[in-house]
Design a protein around this motif. Structure first.
Motif, mmCIF file in Angstrom:
data_model
loop_
_atom_site.group_PDB
_atom_site.id
_atom_site.type_symbol
_atom_site.label_atom_id
_atom_site.label_comp_id
_atom_site.label_asym_id
_atom_site.label_seq_id
_atom_site.Cartn_x
_atom_site.Cartn_y
_atom_site.Cartn_z
ATOM 1 N N MET A 1 0.969 -1.184 -0.090
ATOM 2 C CA MET A 1 0.232 -0.165 -0.159
ATOM 3 C C MET A 1 0.781 1.306 -0.287
ATOM 4 N N THR B 1 -5.851 -0.212 -1.707
ATOM 5 C CA THR B 1 -5.873 -0.358 -0.138
ATOM 6 C C THR B 1 -7.162 -0.818 -0.052
ATOM 7 N N GLY C 1 -9.012 -3.710 -2.352
ATOM 8 C CA GLY C 1 -9.209 -5.113 -3.488
ATOM 9 C C GLY C 1 -10.283 -4.378 -4.752
ATOM 10 N N GLN D 1 -6.584 -8.632 -4.156
ATOM 11 C CA GLN D 1 -6.500 -8.604 -3.128
ATOM 12 C C GLN D 1 -6.300 -7.063 -3.279
ATOM 13 N N LYS D 2 -5.743 -6.922 -1.491
ATOM 14 C CA LYS D 2 -4.910 -5.057 -1.558
ATOM 15 C C LYS D 2 -3.816 -5.992 -2.175
ATOM 16 N N PHE D 3 -3.199 -4.468 -2.847
ATOM 17 C CA PHE D 3 -2.548 -4.790 -2.866
ATOM 18 C C PHE D 3 -1.117 -3.691 -2.820
ATOM 19 N N ASP D 4 0.218 -3.774 -3.054
ATOM 20 C CA ASP D 4 1.605 -2.741 -3.163
ATOM 21 C C ASP D 4 1.480 -2.379 -4.638
ATOM 22 N N GLN E 1 -0.030 -8.504 -4.670
ATOM 23 C CA GLN E 1 -0.490 -8.544 -3.244
ATOM 24 C C GLN E 1 -1.131 -9.349 -2.408
ATOM 25 N N ALA E 2 -1.572 -9.031 -1.156
ATOM 26 C CA ALA E 2 -1.349 -9.644 -0.276
ATOM 27 C C ALA E 2 -2.195 -10.953 -0.326
ATOM 28 N N LYS E 3 -1.365 -11.664 0.612
ATOM 29 C CA LYS E 3 -1.924 -13.104 1.052
ATOM 30 C C LYS E 3 -2.106 -13.482 1.830
#
Length: 641
Positions: free
Chosen positions: A1, A44, A46, A303-306, A312-314
């Protein structure tokens, strides 16, 4: 993020009215800032990213050229509507997308006047836009209706049904075909962009109208030939013959990321008396964000990701998903039986059939966004001796209900329905909830309807479907991961219409269908601790009911409760009907039914949704205690009686 990007120009735009005060030279910067803000917001929350990135310039151009919201802008499906939401007064809430109490991930009428028509299922936009356009025409009100539809959504017959009827709207209807995957016309280039500007211009259309009037004075054969020559010439050059045959004036293809091309073409379309018009725009899904452009699915859903890396958030490791268990079980069945084949309606990865297709490409059929065709196609396969599995989300199977009734049930054909996303679905909200499938399937003669309580039961039910050849059969299972039970090495053929007693008690009985079984067992623990000995039954089948087990259970317990992840008219209604028809109500039966409330529930975390629905263990305990305290005997339907 990451923190929000710098967006000095976008900061001055709260609504499309603000956008229309900008100079054309400023639109490129605005689009770049809009893309950056979209990436940051979805990083932020997803959600759907690639589709929105592909229409940033198109969204900017439409709101710049047309007088929204008086001109009605309708997005097909709604996956691509996040940039639209940012430009239409909702930027301050864009980081609440798909959250409880936040913005919907789709267009929603109650959310904004800039969302004139709600969407989440595919291929509805042209029909809806036609309705808006004709209503304005009949009332002699100004205003156009603009439908933006992707090339994938054009695989559904409904789009063509609407286009076939569209001439009634005249120039008030504009359809923008967003071609972001499969090119259906010659490649975009300088010449085609130039031709698009020419054929959409007032001068060209004026000459064309003059030619038409002259042609009408010619003998009929020459008149028809002149018309066909005009259409054929433009169709050969620009790919529009099909749309012309459906009554549209075709413009395109044009580069959907080039504002210098988009703006003048849309201005010509806005001002013309010709119509209805179809504008063919070619875009790139995931445009402007390198990780999305490089991904096979263009970051369709994330998903939420950087934002910097795209990582992506795992989700934490856990049990396999129900979809994955279904796919693995179906592959095992197909390895044993060469007649098994699988059908999906544009959702191979969502239903797990992408894995099946890797193993059996010749026995896998993706028919596009065409659930009606999928069901009747499966019926034809079944009638010719194959064993088809029709894997469709519960919410999408609704689109093919007539085919389920007419082409499958009445003919008693052994089509196997694998119904994914049964029950509530979290962030996708009411449009994707699988609330109604038990109600609309278990009411049909000849149908067998099962619901898996856990992933091991799903394996058994897939096998039961595979070997069931005497009529249609369905198994429903939820989105998300299983409970972690061990999967059987060898699947078991379940006896049709037979449930199982999971836990034996004496005073209270809980009859469960589907994955509320886990909550039923938790409730039984709490009730036992209160001295209320509790039986828990997994009925397995909503149709046919295990009448012997139900009769025995209802007559040997003081209170019985049914629980299911479906709407009114499902298991509880069928148990009540059986109890009434068999005279059990006259015996002073105390029966309560627990099911989804009679509302469309908005998006939230699944556990919160089931809490709000009153279908968790504390709600079961409360329902039992209220029933025990109730002085009068009889039947009361409702979780909170």
């Amino acid at each position: 993020m990451s923190d929000s990007p710098a967006t000095p120009l976008l900061d001055t735009v709260a609504t499309p009215a603000d956008l229309r005060t900008l100079k054309p030279a400023q639109l490129r910067q605005l689009a770049d800032e809009l893309r950056a803000e979209t990436i940051s917001a979805v990083g932020t929350t997803g959600g759907h990213l690639g589709s929105g990135l592909g229409v940033v310039e198109l969204t900017t151009a439409i709101h710049y050229v047309f007088n929204t919201p008086d001109d009605r802008l309708i997005w097909d499906v709604g996956h691509q509507c996040y940039p639209h939401k940012i430009l239409t007064g909702r930027r301050d809430r864009i980081r609440t997308l798909r959250m409880g109490g936040g913005l919907s991930g789709f267009t929603k009428r109650s959310e904004s006047e800039f969302d004139p028509f709600g969407a989440a299922h595919s291929s509805t936009s042209i029909s809806a836009a036609l309705g808006f356009a004709v209503a304005n025409k009949l009332a002699d009100r100004p205003g156009k209706a603009i439908a933006v539809i992707g090339d994938g959504a054009m695989s559904a017959g409904m789009a063509y049904e609407a286009m076939n009827n569209a001439e009634q709207a005249g120039n008030r209807l504009v359809v923008i075909l967003n071609d972001n995957d499969m090119s259906i016309a010659p490649p975009v280039g300088g010449l085609s962009a130039y031709l698009s500007r020419i054929v959409s211009s007032r001068e060209f259309l004026g000459l064309r109208d003059l030619a038409r009037r002259v042609a009408r004075r010619l003998p009929r054969p020459l008149h028809a030939a002149a018309r066909k020559t005009d259409e054929f010439a433009r169709g050969m050059a620009m790919g529009g013959t099909l749309f012309e045959e459906l009554g549209f004036y075709y413009v395109g293809p044009i580069d959907g990321h080039n504002l210098d091309q988009l703006i003048p073409v849309l201005e010509n379309v806005r001002d013309t008396e010709e119509g209805p018009i179809l504008v063919h725009v070619v875009t790139q899904k995931g445009k402007g964000y390198a990780p999305a452009e490089a991904a096979a699915d263009k970051y369709h859903g994330v998903q939420k990701f950087d934002v910097i890396t795209g990582a992506q958030a795992k989700a934490p490791p856990g049990p396999p998903s129900y979809t994955g268990v279904f796919a693995k079980a179906l592959i095992a069945e197909a390895e044993r039986d060469a007649t098994i084949c699988a059908i999906t309606a544009a959702m191979p990865s969502g239903t797990g059939l992408d894995k099946f297709q890797q193993m059996f490409p010749g026995r896998t059929f993706d028919v596009g966004i065409a659930e009606q065709h999928a069901v009747t196609f499966a019926a034809g396969l079944a009638a010719q001796g194959m064993r088809p599995f029709c894997a469709i989300y519960s919410t999408f199977l609704q689109r093919a209900y007539d085919q389920v009734v007419h082409d499958v049930a009445i003919q008693n054909l052994p089509v196997r329905f694998a119904i994914d996303r049964a029950g509530l679905v979290g962030a996708d909200g009411s449009t994707h909830a699988g609330s109604f499938d038990v109600t609309y399937l278990a009411t049909l003669p000849n149908f067998v309807v099962m619901a898996a309580a856990d992933e091991a039961e799903l394996v058994h039910m897939v096998h039961t479907c595979a070997v069931h050849d005497t009529g249609p059969i369905a198994v429903r299972y939820p989105r998300g991961n299983g409970t972690g039970v061990a999967l059987p090495a060898t699947p078991e053929r379940l006896e049709i219409g037979k449930g199982r007693v999971v836990r034996q008690g004496k005073k209270v009985a809980i009859l469960s269908l589907g994955t509320r079984l886990e909550e039923a067992l938790k409730a039984a623990d709490q009730l036992d601790a209160m001295g209320l000995s509790t039986t828990v039954v997994d009925l397995r089948f909503a149709k046919p009911l295990d009448e012997a087990l139900i009769r025995k259970t209802l007559t040997s317990h003081e209170v019985a409760v049914t629980i299911e992840e479906g709407a009114i008219g499902g298991l509880g209604a069928h148990v009540l009907t059986y109890a009434s028809d068999s005279g059990l109500i006259d015996a002073g039966l105390k029966l309560r039914t627990m099911r989804l409330p009679d509302v469309f529930q908005d998006q939230d975390k699944p556990e919160k949704q089931y809490d709000d629905a009153g279908l968790n263990a504390p709600n079961i305990v409360e329902t039992v205690l209220k029933a025990l305290r109730h002085n009068s005997s009889g039947v009361v339907e409702g979780a909170r009686a």
